[in-house]
Design an enzyme around this catalytic site. Structure first.
Site, short mmCIF file in Angstrom:
data_model
loop_
_atom_site.label_atom_id
_atom_site.label_comp_id
_atom_site.label_asym_id
_atom_site.label_seq_id
_atom_site.Cartn_x
_atom_site.Cartn_y
_atom_site.Cartn_z
N SER A 1 15.95 19.72 -17.25
CA SER A 1 14.87 20.68 -17.44
C SER A 1 15.38 21.88 -18.23
CB SER A 1 14.33 21.15 -16.09
OG SER A 1 13.50 22.28 -16.24
N HIS B 1 0.83 -1.22 0.00
CA HIS B 1 0.00 0.00 0.00
C HIS B 1 0.86 1.26 0.00
CE1 HIS B 1 -3.59 -2.44 0.91
NE2 HIS B 1 -2.78 -3.13 1.69
#
Length: 464
Positions: free
Chosen positions: A281, A160
């Protein structure tokens, strides 16, 4: 043979095809990928025609030499397409006639493009499956080598997306490698079903001219012959199965990529991608983006779409060949190219990945040993459900006091159960924790080493 219009089917038609329809109907822009296997199939069929007495030996030799020249032009990039070349079969037959004359008109005797194209596609896919199988085995082998080299590294296992239990880093690697071994097995099984010869089935009813399909099978090295001519020319379940195989393999690769993307964030800092598989970037100079993994993850959706699209095409078709089946090839070509690229990039990522052992170690925390605390009580004779509850109470006590689970005193633990004693201190050793799971398939070192041997044996068994 092609009519004056250049079409293989032009005899009963009057007038030209609308140019828009011409473009709409054409598949040469992509089925040109089949040029080599189309030549192979035609060479085999010419030998079948010669054995059946439909070609003389001289005519067969003329056709074979002409087809070799066609293949040479394709290989050298000198083959020139004509506007009327609506598909690869038309293009090759047109060029063959230019090279050898009217003898080329005998090559298509008893053969339909229906059995020709599906033969070409099976030949092409058989080759591609072999290439993909080799690339997949290389990836799995790279993962296993890494698992062996780093089998002493511990880090948190997650369920989870929450920290669950300590495991070996190698156990995580092998969890993905083992899934990929099933993909490798499935691909070999798909390839067996692809490797069935449809040539000699004609358009629908079969071949009436005594062509020996066993000879064709042997010439093209197929494993078997299709049993029914209608099924042979119209069925594309082998394409759907290949696309499903790719979808499932991409599911496994996408999940692995997702894990590595998370593990590479500053919040985890477990791994670092090589610059060779990262980008930056255009605005933020500090960024190092895991584009390789993100593209693996995203291309899974592209492959799923191709699989779903083909199934939607197939589901409503009436029996035998329909032009809808032209849609199969773009799906196969695109998915094959995608899988080849993804497997190569994934291998590069895994082979160059840097792990941060200390960060992995620091991420381990005593609360991850709560299950081991329950097992401690089980070994003292307490039923597991009671032990689970007792361990949960210990977790609650630690949280209430604002301390780590391993900092509860023995006296505090004994208020939960008198079965706790001084040897409970062994529970808080992470190395001791993973070594408990020694049953086959577990995260203990002996089990991880067993898994490595098993996967390597599977890979060896799959070698051609």
């Amino acid at each position: 043979m092609a009519s004056e219009s250049g079409k293989l089917w032009g005899g009963r038609f009057v007038g030209a095809v609308d140019p828009i329809m011409e473009k709409f109907n054409s598949s040469i822009s992509y089925d040109r990928h089949l040029w080599n296997v189309d030549v192979q199939g035609s060479k085999a069929y010419s030998r079948g025609l010669e054995k059946a007495g439909l070609l003389t030996k001289a005519e067969m030799q003329q056709i074979l030499q002409g087809l070799d020249k066609v293949a040479e032009e394709w290989a050298q990039g000198t083959f020139k397409l004509h506007p009327n070349d609506e598909d690869i079969h038309t293009a090759n037959e047109r060029r063959l006639k230019e090279l050898i004359g009217e003898a080329a008109g005998k090559l298509h005797t008893g053969r339909s493009r229906n059995d020709q194209v599906v033969t070409d596609l099976r030949l092409w896919m058989r080759q591609t499956c072999s290439k993909l199988s080799a690339l997949l085995r290389v990836l799995i082998g790279t993962m296993v080598d890494r698992a062996e080299a780093e089998r002493d590294v511990l880090f948190p296992g997650y369920t989870h997306l929450q920290r669950a239990q300590p495991i070996r880093w190698s156990h995580w690697i092998l969890s993905h490698a083992v899934a990929l071994t099933r993909d490798s097995e499935r691909l070999l099984e798909v390839q067996k079903r692809i490797n069935v010869l449809p040539l000699g089935s004609g358009a629908i009813a079969g071949n009436p001219l005594g062509v020996d399909r066993e000879l064709l099978r042997a010439e093209l090295n197929f494993g078997a012959i299709t049993l029914n001519s209608m099924d042979a020319t119209s069925e594309r379940d082998f394409v759907a199965e290949f696309l499903f195989w790719a979808s499932l393999c991409m599911t496994h690769l996408s999940r692995m990529a997702e894990d590595l993307i998370l593990y590479g964030t500053k919040e985890f800092s477990f791994v670092q991608l090589s610059d060779a598989y990262s980008t930056g970037s255009s605005l933020m100079p500090q960024k190092k983006n895991p584009d390789s993994l993100e593209l693996i993850r995203s291309k899974a959706g592209r492959v799923f779409g191709r699989c779903a699209g083909l199934l939607m095409t197939l589901k409503g078709l009436p029996s035998t060949y329909n032009k809808d089946l032209q849609e199969d090839k773009e799906a196969v070509f695109e998915v094959s190219d995608t899988m080849i690229a993804v497997l190569q990039v994934a291998t590069g990522v895994i082979s160059t990945l840097q792990i941060h052992r200390e960060n992995m170690k620091q991420a381990l925390s005593p609360d991850m040993l709560a299950t081991d605390l329950a097992y401690y009580l089980v070994r003292k004779g307490m039923p597991f459900r009671q032990a689970h509850e007792a361990s949960g109470k210990a977790v609650f006590m630690a949280e209430t006091k604002g301390v780590a689970l391993n900092l509860l005193s023995l006296q505090e633990l004994q208020t939960i159960s008198p079965l706790f004693s001084g040897d409970v201190s062994h529970v808080w050793d992470y190395s001791h924790s993973v070594e408990q799971y020694s049953a086959l398939g577990g995260t203990a070192k002996s089990s991880v080493e067993w898994q490595i041997r098993q996967v390597r044996a599977l890979l060896q068994a799959q070698e051609p």
